[in-house]
Design a protein around this motif. Structure first.
Motif, PDB file in Angstrom:
ATOM      1  N   ASP A  15       0.822  -1.209   0.000  1.00  0.00           N
ATOM      2  CA  ASP A  15       0.000   0.000   0.000  1.00  0.00           C
ATOM      3  C   ASP A  15       0.854   1.255   0.000  1.00  0.00           C
ATOM      4  N   GLN A  16       1.868   1.265   0.887  1.00  0.00           N
ATOM      5  CA  GLN A  16       2.741   2.430   0.986  1.00  0.00           C
ATOM      6  C   GLN A  16       3.569   2.621  -0.281  1.00  0.00           C
ATOM      7  N   PHE A  17       4.011   1.519  -0.874  1.00  0.00           N
ATOM      8  CA  PHE A  17       4.803   1.594  -2.105  1.00  0.00           C
ATOM      9  C   PHE A  17       3.992   2.210  -3.231  1.00  0.00           C
ATOM     10  N   ILE A  18       2.743   1.745  -3.385  1.00  0.00           N
ATOM     11  CA  ILE A  18       1.887   2.267  -4.452  1.00  0.00           C
ATOM     12  C   ILE A  18       1.540   3.730  -4.198  1.00  0.00           C
ATOM     13  N   ALA A  19       1.242   4.068  -2.938  1.00  0.00           N
ATOM     14  CA  ALA A  19       0.914   5.455  -2.610  1.00  0.00           C
ATOM     15  C   ALA A  19       2.092   6.390  -2.891  1.00  0.00           C
ATOM     16  N   LEU A  20       3.323   5.879  -2.691  1.00  0.00           N
ATOM     17  CA  LEU A  20       4.514   6.710  -2.882  1.00  0.00           C
ATOM     18  C   LEU A  20       4.904   6.841  -4.351  1.00  0.00           C
ATOM     19  N   PHE A  21       4.886   5.735  -5.078  1.00  0.00           N
ATOM     20  CA  PHE A  21       5.389   5.740  -6.453  1.00  0.00           C
ATOM     21  C   PHE A  21       4.290   5.856  -7.511  1.00  0.00           C
ATOM     22  N   PHE A  22       3.038   5.634  -7.113  1.00  0.00           N
ATOM     23  CA  PHE A  22       1.921   5.771  -8.043  1.00  0.00           C
ATOM     24  C   PHE A  22       0.838   6.637  -7.400  1.00  0.00           C
ATOM     25  N   PRO A  23       1.153   7.901  -7.133  1.00  0.00           N
ATOM     26  CA  PRO A  23       0.193   8.774  -6.442  1.00  0.00           C
ATOM     27  C   PRO A  23      -1.018   9.092  -7.323  1.00  0.00           C
ATOM     28  N   GLU A  24      -2.081   9.480  -6.657  1.00  0.00           N
ATOM     29  CA  GLU A  24      -3.295   9.853  -7.375  1.00  0.00           C
ATOM     30  C   GLU A  24      -3.095  11.189  -8.072  1.00  0.00           C
ATOM     31  N   GLU A  25      -3.720  11.338  -9.232  1.00  0.00           N
ATOM     32  CA  GLU A  25      -3.592  12.579  -9.982  1.00  0.00           C
ATOM     33  C   GLU A  25      -4.222  13.740  -9.211  1.00  0.00           C
ATOM     34  N   PRO A  26      -3.572  14.914  -9.219  1.00  0.00           N
ATOM     35  CA  PRO A  26      -4.088  16.069  -8.471  1.00  0.00           C
ATOM     36  C   PRO A  26      -5.524  16.443  -8.849  1.00  0.00           C
ATOM     37  N   SER A  27      -5.871  16.291 -10.127  1.00  0.00           N
ATOM     38  CA  SER A  27      -7.230  16.641 -10.558  1.00  0.00           C
ATOM     39  C   SER A  27      -8.266  15.748  -9.881  1.00  0.00           C
ATOM     40  N   SER A  28      -7.961  14.457  -9.740  1.00  0.00           N
ATOM     41  CA  SER A  28      -8.883  13.529  -9.074  1.00  0.00           C
ATOM     42  C   SER A  28      -9.011  13.853  -7.596  1.00  0.00           C
ATOM     43  N   VAL A  29      -7.887  14.243  -6.981  1.00  0.00           N
ATOM     44  CA  VAL A  29      -7.912  14.607  -5.560  1.00  0.00           C
ATOM     45  C   VAL A  29      -8.816  15.814  -5.338  1.00  0.00           C
TER      46      VAL A  29
END
Length: 215
Positions: free
Chosen positions: A57-71
């Motif tokens: 989970d942490q790896f994906i959150a760090l290296f594959f972050p959500e796009e700012p527009s979606s946030v």
């Protein structure tokens, strides 16, 4: 075809995993020997999966972050949903007071038809916004699960297993047919569990616990 083009790397990993077992096949099909300490292994298994799932989970959150527009879209939708819920609660209270004092007051403070219309409007608006949030999350969830499944395949083929933990596997590298088939399914199954992250592992734990209680 769009799925193949978008996630070609995932199918490549899956194909490579399959070829490892096809090319390495030798032997016949002996009977499987199950471990005599399944409960001890089960506790260690969930601890192992939780740790690996949390790190994934942490790896994906760090290296594959959500796009700012979606946030930003999600933040706006969540705020809008909270405001609608607040207004709905106010209308519910007004509707309750109006029904409670309908026969007591010569001129009701609130018009029931207006309140019911407002309540229906807020309920509809709430569903629309909730569906919008679900749409935003589903797009992110699909991409994350595909990435996590690919990473899970890599982790599983290096030794992170689930099913074969309960079976006494041969010590030599020339595993026989049913050991190979089981190991292959174990890799796919473990990758599927890890693709759900810690939430998927908690769901698996709940299923196992419920099945254990029923039996």
């Amino acid at each position: 075809m769009k799925v193949f083009k978008e996630y070609w790397w995932l199918f490549l990993i899956f194909l490579a995993t399959t070829l490892v077992f096809i090319l390495g096949y030798k032997g016949v099909m002996p009977e499987l020997e199950w471990t005599d300490k399944p409960l001890d292994i089960l506790g260690g298994l969930f601890a192992k999966l939780l740790i690996v799932g949390a790190l994934l989970d942490q790896f994906i959150a760090l290296f594959f972050p959500e796009e700012p527009s979606s946030v930003e879209q999600r933040k706006a939708a969540v705020i809008k949903l909270a405001h609608i819920k607040e207004k709905q609660e106010v209308v519910n209270k007004q509707l309750f007071d109006a029904k409670l004092n309908f026969d007591k007051e010569p001129r009701p403070l609130y018009d029931l038809n207006t309140l019911n219309s407002n309540l229906s409007s807020y309920i509809t608006s709430k569903e629309v916004v909730a569906n919008e949030i679900e749409r935003i999350d589903s797009g992110r969830s699909k991409r994350v699960r595909m990435i996590a499944f690919g990473l899970g395949l890599i982790l599983a083929i290096t030794g992170i297993t689930t099913l074969t933990d309960f079976i006494i596997m041969p010590n030599d590298s020339n595993m026989l047919l049913n050991h190979k088939i089981l190991s292959y399914y174990d890799i796919v199954f473990t990758a599927a569990i890890l693709s759900g992250g810690t939430s998927g592992i908690h769901q698996l734990s709940k299923v196992v616990k419920d099945s254990w209680m029923k039996s």
